[in-house]
Design an enzyme around this catalytic site. Sequence first.
Site, PDB file in Angstrom:
ATOM      1  N   GLU A   1       0.834  -1.205   0.000  1.00 56.34           N
ATOM      2  CA  GLU A   1       0.000   0.000   0.000  1.00 56.34           C
ATOM      3  C   GLU A   1       0.872   1.260   0.000  1.00 56.34           C
ATOM      4  O   GLU A   1       0.844   2.080   0.907  1.00 56.34           O
ATOM      5  CB  GLU A   1      -0.951   0.006   1.195  1.00 56.34           C
ATOM      6  CG  GLU A   1      -2.020  -1.073   1.107  1.00 56.34           C
ATOM      7  CD  GLU A   1      -3.084  -0.962   2.191  1.00 56.34           C
ATOM      8  OE1 GLU A   1      -4.248  -1.260   1.910  1.00 56.34           O
ATOM      9  OE2 GLU A   1      -2.723  -0.590   3.329  1.00 56.34           O
TER      10      GLU A   1
ATOM     11  N   GLU B   1      -6.284  -6.913  -1.659  1.00 59.86           N
ATOM     12  CA  GLU B   1      -6.782  -6.973  -0.283  1.00 59.86           C
ATOM     13  C   GLU B   1      -8.264  -6.624  -0.291  1.00 59.86           C
ATOM     14  O   GLU B   1      -8.661  -5.595  -0.854  1.00 59.86           O
ATOM     15  CB  GLU B   1      -6.051  -5.990   0.639  1.00 59.86           C
ATOM     16  CG  GLU B   1      -4.643  -6.382   0.996  1.00 59.86           C
ATOM     17  CD  GLU B   1      -4.044  -5.474   2.066  1.00 59.86           C
ATOM     18  OE1 GLU B   1      -4.819  -4.922   2.878  1.00 59.86           O
ATOM     19  OE2 GLU B   1      -2.810  -5.312   2.073  1.00 59.86           O
TER      20      GLU B   1
END
Length: 740
Positions: A157, A268
């Site tokens: 991320e 995710e």
Amino acid sequence: MKLLGKIFLILTLFCLNLYSQTDDFIRGVDISFTPQIEDLGGKYKLNGVVKDLLDILKEKGVNYIRLRIWHTPKDGYCGLEKTIQFAKRIKEKGFKFLLDFHYSDSWADPEKQTKPAAWSNLSFESLKDSVYSYTKFVLESLRANNVLPEMVQIGNEVTNGMLWPDGKIYDPTLNQSIQWVKFAQLLQAGINAVKDVDSSNIKIMIHIDRGGDNNGAVYFFNKLKEQKINFDVIGLSFYPWWHGTLEQLKYNLNDLSTRYNKDIIVVETAYPWTLNYQIDNHGNIVGQNTKLLQGFPASLKGQKDFLIILKKIIKETKNNKGKGFFYWEPAYISVPPIGSSWENLTLFGFTNSNLEAEALSSIDVFLPDVDYATINVKMRINTSTLNDTLKPNGIVQLRGEVKGKSSSLLPSGERITWDNLSELIFKNIDGDNWEYTFQMYEGDTLEYSIWTGHTKTKYTYLSGGWEGPVIPFDNSNKNYRLFIAGKNDTILPVQYYNSSKSKIYQYFSPFKQNNDSIGIMFRVNLAHLMSKGIFDPAKNGPVVVRGDSIESEGILSWNRNKLILKREEPSVANNSFWSGIVYFPKYLIQKGRKIHYKFYIDNAPFNGWENSIPDRYFYFPSEDSTLAWKFFNDKNLITDIKEDKSLPDDIKLYQNYPNPFNSSTTIKYELNKDSYVSLCIYNSLGELVKVLDNKFIKAGSYSILWDGRDDNGIYVPSGIYFLNLVANEKRLVNKLILLK
């Protein structure tokens, strides 16, 4: 027999090989916590039997495992040694493997990207060398153990950069141009290491958290493109309570696939199956105050439906670039002393005193899609028994659920729910007749009721649009309708809306069954006459149908009251409907004969006839039929239940005014429902110039002024620009011309 056995073996191997070649959609999970949970005594069960978690996942269709790796974790979990051990188990079970480099000793995400302690005092050049050397060392160690991953993430991320502060971006205290270069060089160091270990087989992913944020994702990957970062896969996180709606995700995936021509993975995601929690002194991340998706409750069905729709959206991404998804920590069950803040988002039930957690039914979503046999179902609804003025542009909606293989998503693509999100909206065929054809899997069961509205937001007169209770065809003790899909395409008998509060049979009919006659229902609405005092039911009447006696074989008459209508109670606008059924001799009247008639009111303060219209007529049908309801005298009036005209039927983007313009121009748009809105200006090269709106907006009309400046406050030059509105899964574009 030996020859037949060999042939069978060859065919079996061929089929298995074919299956493995075509089953390449990623149905992955991140189970990095599992070694620690297992060491603390946690166990997993399937159908009441304790099994190796990997065996359960394999049996349920998971084909890819994602593991995070930390540089020097305090307890060793997620470090290199533990990762190698777990990767061996993963490979032995036949899974593919994604390795997620966090480049930290602990969690790295958009809010924190902390360097490993061993790298804290390195110069930038040494830091780049360390990223390269560490990445290469990890991969070579995995290769030495025959567990090389098929895919690698360079950072986790990294929306705001990595290895802060050296690779931090979006920090107003730092020079952004310099920071993007430094961030890109750190990424490139990791990428170079992967390529030097295996340049042909390992896919390289860059992962950000902007699943539903198209503007943010485009800005980020445009910047990487400027820095000439070459990678294979775009990775996105999508947790709806943080990252937007499914519609926003869908738009983002399609836009990114077109812009960058790269594979995309939702790397995710998760959804809660409950908002309850086990008392483990760990508060849950998703709790009672978390805003979830409308139509997807925190339940097993809600979790399963979310994953089914998510999978469909990814598979339907443009250019076949949607390659799959990873469910984050589906096995992160609560075991002491670590507990779990994710326990209600797992795919396993709460642990008991034996630290054993049972697989939930929603885990079946990971099974490969199977081409189950489907049938076409044509459903027909008649609203002549709805005591309201439903017009052909009204809404007849099927609400309910399917139990079986398809869950809330039908094989024909529609979603059916018990709320207003249901996509089974019928089409008006004629008069009060509505039809819709959809698909179901053989053996599935549809439980449903009928909902009606003048618009999607304005329901009909009684019970909020819902029909009354129904006794299903199997006489079970239910209050809704029922259909069980067989093996053949099916046209269901006509079903009439239940306006009463009493239970009626699913296939009830207002007509009496008679082989010698055909029934015709007439309906007329007298609301406008009643409101003006022209007609008083207590003084005037009866309300009748008069017509041609020759055409009707004497059933109707222009001079006598042969068909007296009854007042419908309750009905809209102070019981303003009158209706009645008359039966015509079937063998005396030829199909298609034209029969003339009119409505007439006896003892009226006027002559009683519909005066302003010519004779009404219908063509004699081959079966019992209803005629579309009419206002007496066909006046174009509506009752006191008005259609909701405050909102448009769809999103609208009006042409800016003035256009062409010099210094400024006004832009107007309308939303038919609450929506996340992106309103942007692009130049003729497709480059983003100005973001006018990028937020969740209530339904309504809006006006905004553009003064001809870009996002940096600089006036743009003369030329052609494009106004781009995205809302409700739709995109509208207008051309703007700036002349100076």
